[in-house]
Write a protein that holds these residues in place. Structure first.
Motif, PDB file in Angstrom:
ATOM      1  N   VAL A 114     -17.997  64.669 -22.394  1.00 43.00           N
ATOM      2  CA  VAL A 114     -18.119  63.574 -23.357  1.00 43.00           C
ATOM      3  C   VAL A 114     -18.116  62.231 -22.629  1.00 43.00           C
ATOM      4  O   VAL A 114     -18.927  61.335 -22.923  1.00 43.00           O
ATOM      5  CB  VAL A 114     -16.970  63.625 -24.393  1.00 43.00           C
ATOM      6  N   MET A 115     -17.210  62.091 -21.662  1.00 39.22           N
ATOM      7  CA  MET A 115     -17.146  60.852 -20.891  1.00 39.22           C
ATOM      8  C   MET A 115     -18.434  60.611 -20.121  1.00 39.22           C
ATOM      9  O   MET A 115     -18.913  59.478 -20.018  1.00 39.22           O
ATOM     10  CB  MET A 115     -15.957  60.894 -19.933  1.00 39.22           C
ATOM     11  N   ASN A 116     -19.001  61.676 -19.578  1.00 39.98           N
ATOM     12  CA  ASN A 116     -20.208  61.539 -18.769  1.00 39.98           C
ATOM     13  C   ASN A 116     -21.412  61.088 -19.588  1.00 39.98           C
ATOM     14  O   ASN A 116     -22.225  60.292 -19.120  1.00 39.98           O
ATOM     15  CB  ASN A 116     -20.530  62.863 -18.073  1.00 39.98           C
ATOM     16  N   TYR A 117     -21.518  61.610 -20.807  1.00 42.46           N
ATOM     17  CA  TYR A 117     -22.700  61.326 -21.617  1.00 42.46           C
ATOM     18  C   TYR A 117     -22.494  60.217 -22.647  1.00 42.46           C
ATOM     19  O   TYR A 117     -23.326  60.027 -23.529  1.00 42.46           O
ATOM     20  CB  TYR A 117     -23.176  62.611 -22.295  1.00 42.46           C
ATOM     21  N   THR A 118     -21.384  59.510 -22.541  1.00 45.08           N
ATOM     22  CA  THR A 118     -21.132  58.363 -23.407  1.00 45.08           C
ATOM     23  C   THR A 118     -20.612  57.212 -22.546  1.00 45.08           C
ATOM     24  O   THR A 118     -20.234  57.416 -21.381  1.00 45.08           O
ATOM     25  CB  THR A 118     -20.065  58.679 -24.483  1.00 45.08           C
ATOM     26  N   PRO A 119     -20.547  56.012 -23.098  1.00 41.31           N
ATOM     27  CA  PRO A 119     -20.012  54.867 -22.335  1.00 41.31           C
ATOM     28  C   PRO A 119     -18.540  55.013 -21.962  1.00 41.31           C
ATOM     29  O   PRO A 119     -18.034  54.227 -21.152  1.00 41.31           O
ATOM     30  CB  PRO A 119     -20.214  53.686 -23.303  1.00 41.31           C
ATOM     31  N   LEU A 120     -17.841  56.023 -22.536  1.00 44.37           N
ATOM     32  CA  LEU A 120     -16.424  56.211 -22.229  1.00 44.37           C
ATOM     33  C   LEU A 120     -16.179  56.516 -20.752  1.00 44.37           C
ATOM     34  O   LEU A 120     -15.101  56.264 -20.232  1.00 44.37           O
ATOM     35  CB  LEU A 120     -15.843  57.355 -23.073  1.00 44.37           C
ATOM     36  N   THR A 179     -22.883  67.384 -13.353  1.00 42.20           N
ATOM     37  CA  THR A 179     -23.462  66.314 -14.173  1.00 42.20           C
ATOM     38  C   THR A 179     -24.131  65.265 -13.280  1.00 42.20           C
ATOM     39  O   THR A 179     -25.184  64.728 -13.631  1.00 42.20           O
ATOM     40  CB  THR A 179     -22.387  65.634 -15.041  1.00 42.20           C
TER      41      THR A 179
END
Length: 203
Positions: free
Chosen positions: A22-28, A67
């Motif tokens: 989730v972190m990798n594919y979002t600005p998070l 990733t």
């Protein structure tokens, strides 16, 4: 009891893998500070390595690396595209193998630190949170220089930065961004790991 422990371990691992993705594919996963983008993807790797051990650290490092390798295959940046074009195998080593080693070594160094300083769990957790991003920088940039320093793109980049040798190239390339990543991972991973280890009665 063994079966229950295995289920809990797999559940924790799956949760951390999901968080990492989730972190990798979002600005998070990235903190934008002016023109710099600091990666926070070492945080779940560090937490897993410190709470679950070397195997989990290596697996989470592999997911992180995968990733990064996929982004290189897709040519998400000029650097990753140049590396993949020069050597797909070398790019795999830089992206994946370096991250597996980072997760594995973080867990091993953290365990050694806990044995040496058993009465200072707080220090050990924050130190472990710092070890992960430092090793990530060392292994990633080290393998990149060893494998790709000779290619035209990297040489041109080194010249544009004013780097006269490989070591100076690493220092100028990572710069302030690496320090920001180290501080954030140290604080976040340490703050999360300490109560988790107490809850799991690992201290």
């Amino acid at each position: 009891m063994n079966k229950r422990t295995n289920v809990r371990w797999l559940t924790q691992l799956a949760l951390l893998v999901a968080i990492l993705l989730v972190m990798n594919y979002t600005p998070l996963g990235y903190l934008q500070i002016g023109p710099l983008s600091a990666s926070l993807l070492t945080v779940p790797v560090a937490i897993g390595a410190m709470t679950m051990g070397p195997t989990a650290g290596a697996i989470l490092g592999a997911v992180f690396g995968a990733t990064s390798f996929i982004q290189a295959v897709e040519g998400k940046s000029a650097l990753s595209a140049a590396l993949f074009s020069a050597s797909p195998v070398g790019t795999f080593v830089v992206c994946v193998v370096s991250r597996v080693l980072m997760g594995l070594c973080t867990a091993l160094l953290f365990q050694a630190l806990c044995k040496v300083l058993p009465k200072f769990p707080k220090f050990c957790c924050f130190a472990g949170g710092l070890i992960a991003p430092v090793l990530n920088t060392v292994f990633f940039m080290g393998s990149l220089v060893l494998i790709f320093y000779h290619i035209d793109y990297v040489q041109n980049l080194a010249q544009s930065l004013g780097a006269g040798n490989a070591l100076m190239f690493i220092v100028l390339c990572v710069g302030v961004q690496a320090i920001i990543e180290w501080v954030i991972c140290c604080l976040v991973a340490g703050a999360v790991t300490l109560p988790v280890r107490k809850f799991l009665k690992l201290n």
